[in-house]
Design a protein around this motif. Structure first.
Motif, short mmCIF file in Angstrom:
data_model
loop_
_atom_site.label_atom_id
_atom_site.label_comp_id
_atom_site.label_asym_id
_atom_site.label_seq_id
_atom_site.Cartn_x
_atom_site.Cartn_y
_atom_site.Cartn_z
N VAL A 214 0.83 -1.21 0.00
CA VAL A 214 0.00 0.00 0.00
C VAL A 214 0.87 1.26 0.00
N LEU A 215 1.91 1.25 0.82
CA LEU A 215 2.81 2.41 0.88
C LEU A 215 3.48 2.67 -0.46
N ASN A 216 3.93 1.61 -1.11
CA ASN A 216 4.55 1.77 -2.43
C ASN A 216 3.56 2.29 -3.45
N ARG A 217 2.31 1.85 -3.35
CA ARG A 217 1.27 2.30 -4.28
C ARG A 217 1.03 3.80 -4.11
N TRP A 218 0.96 4.26 -2.88
CA TRP A 218 0.77 5.69 -2.65
C TRP A 218 1.95 6.50 -3.19
N GLY A 219 3.14 5.95 -3.10
CA GLY A 219 4.31 6.66 -3.60
C GLY A 219 4.28 6.88 -5.10
N TYR A 220 3.52 6.04 -5.82
CA TYR A 220 3.44 6.18 -7.28
C TYR A 220 2.46 7.27 -7.71
N TYR A 221 1.53 7.67 -6.85
CA TYR A 221 0.49 8.60 -7.26
C TYR A 221 1.04 9.91 -7.82
N PRO A 222 1.98 10.58 -7.13
CA PRO A 222 2.52 11.83 -7.71
C PRO A 222 3.25 11.61 -9.03
N LEU A 223 3.79 10.40 -9.22
CA LEU A 223 4.54 10.13 -10.46
C LEU A 223 3.62 10.07 -11.67
N ILE A 224 2.32 9.83 -11.45
CA ILE A 224 1.38 9.77 -12.58
C ILE A 224 1.31 11.12 -13.28
N LEU A 225 1.12 12.18 -12.50
CA LEU A 225 1.06 13.52 -13.08
C LEU A 225 2.39 13.92 -13.70
N ILE A 226 3.49 13.55 -13.04
CA ILE A 226 4.80 13.88 -13.60
C ILE A 226 5.01 13.17 -14.94
N GLY A 227 4.71 11.87 -14.98
CA GLY A 227 4.87 11.11 -16.22
C GLY A 227 3.95 11.58 -17.32
N SER A 228 2.75 12.06 -16.95
CA SER A 228 1.78 12.48 -17.96
C SER A 228 2.11 13.85 -18.55
N TRP A 229 2.73 14.74 -17.75
CA TRP A 229 2.87 16.12 -18.20
C TRP A 229 4.30 16.63 -18.26
N ALA A 230 5.28 15.79 -17.97
CA ALA A 230 6.67 16.25 -18.02
C ALA A 230 7.06 16.64 -19.44
N PHE A 231 6.73 15.78 -20.42
CA PHE A 231 7.09 16.08 -21.81
C PHE A 231 6.29 17.28 -22.33
N MET A 261 -3.24 10.06 -19.36
CA MET A 261 -3.40 10.36 -17.94
C MET A 261 -4.63 9.68 -17.36
N GLY A 262 -5.74 9.67 -18.08
CA GLY A 262 -6.96 9.04 -17.58
C GLY A 262 -6.79 7.55 -17.36
N LEU A 263 -6.06 6.89 -18.25
CA LEU A 263 -5.80 5.46 -18.08
C LEU A 263 -4.93 5.21 -16.86
N PHE A 264 -3.88 6.02 -16.69
CA PHE A 264 -3.00 5.86 -15.53
C PHE A 264 -3.77 6.06 -14.23
N ASN A 265 -4.62 7.08 -14.19
CA ASN A 265 -5.39 7.35 -12.98
C ASN A 265 -6.38 6.24 -12.68
N SER A 266 -7.02 5.72 -13.71
CA SER A 266 -8.01 4.66 -13.49
C SER A 266 -7.37 3.39 -12.95
#
Length: 328
Positions: A214-231, A261-266
């Protein structure tokens, strides 16, 4: 001719066609993933808790953002403008809903508050109100000249500046807030875990693995926005520096990752253990027993073998009763 440059800052007609295909494909995947979470919330009553209600609003924003990314057509003025405003509104709403999820988790775990459900009206005012304000401000810089497969990005320097200030600035603010919030939550839970280990001679190994997961899963949440919008952020900065020169591979990564982004969030927020449990229970009720044998083991209900054993016991008892009746 593919060699003929379009109005897209150096992109050829072939490049724009490829970018449009990438956008449509990635947005379709996000639309399907987000729609799945929305349907799960609507169909399964046990999922209608406050925590998953926030995930529902996030998925709904992603679904509408993906839909308008698909239907936009830069060659048509009115449809193009409509896509630009609606995409801006729902994409901003999407990452703002992630901040409400982070805030709720922080307030519950770190501050030990139980009043988060009373804040739902404030969450709606914050998300939809902020999204509306930045979308209206964005209209001031609209010069009705757009680039690439999106009507969302703009060609003029004023339009680019307004777009950056009304989208990318609050986006990275949300990323920083989410990262700091999840860091505090994870740090507190790990400290509590260490205290529990120090006070106890033995800790259940299974519970330990589950908590770490669970802790590792929470750590990935901020990375979703970074991965979606960095480029996308890099591409916008490059547009400021060299407005007449578009890099195709950077534009492709910008379009593809943002539309996913929507797929990553879902997957990260929506397809959790509660959703899987609800789906497994419906499979038990509606799917015939013989279909279970063809499903992968991770999609079979956990009590599948118990159900088979009970059905075999029932069949044996029925056969025994029939034989008894025949003998009588």
């Amino acid at each position: 001719m593919s060699a003929v440059l379009t109005a897209g800052g150096g992109l050829t007609a072939g490049d724009r066609s490829i970018l449009t295909a990438i956008n449509t494909s990635a947005s379709s995947l996000s639309f399907v993933g987000s729609t799945f979470i929305v349907l799960c919330y609507c169909l399964f009553k046990e999922l209608r808790k406050f925590s998953f209600k926030l995930v529902f609003y996030l998925a709904l924003s992603d679904m509408l953002c993906s839909f308008f990314l698909i239907v936009g057509d830069p060659s048509k003025g009115f449809i193009c403008d409509a896509q630009g405003y609606t995409t801006h509104f729902f994409c901003v709403a999407s990452f703002l809903w992630t901040t409400t999820i982070a805030f709720t988790l922080h307030r519950t775990v770190v501050k030990h508050k139980t009043d988060v459900e009373d804040l739902e009206a404030m969450f709606h005012l914050y998300v939809w109100g902020t999204s509306l304000v930045v979308t209206v401000i964005r209209s001031f810089g609209n010069n009705h000249s757009h680039l690439g497969p999106w009507c969302w990005t703009q060609a003029g320097m004023k339009g680019k500046a307004v777009h950056f200030l009304t989208f990318y600035a609050p986006l990275w603010g949300a990323i920083l807030y989410n990262g700091f919030t999840y860091f505090q939550v994870i740090r507190m839970l790990r400290n509590a875990r260490r205290m529990a280990v120090g006070m106890s001679d033995r800790v259940d190994q299974f519970d330990n693995r589950a908590e770490l997961k669970v802790l590792n899963r929470w750590g990935y949440y901020p990375l979703i926005l970074i991965g979606s919008w960095a480029f996308g952020t890099i591409n916008r900065i490059h547009d400021f520096i060299e407005p007449g020169h578009k890099i195709f591979w950077l534009s492709a990564l910008d379009v593809g990752t943002a539309a996913l982004m929507g797929l990553f969030n879902s997957i990260a927020y929506g397809f959790n253990s509660s959703v899987r449990k609800a789906i497994h229970e419906r499979l038990e009720l509606f799917l015939p027993e013989r279909i279970y044998r063809w499903l992968p083991s991770n999609l079979r209900p956990k009590n599948h073998h118990l159900i088979m054993h009970q059905q075999q016991q029932q069949q044996r008892s029925e056969m025994v009763s029939l034989k008894t009746e025949e003998q009588q």
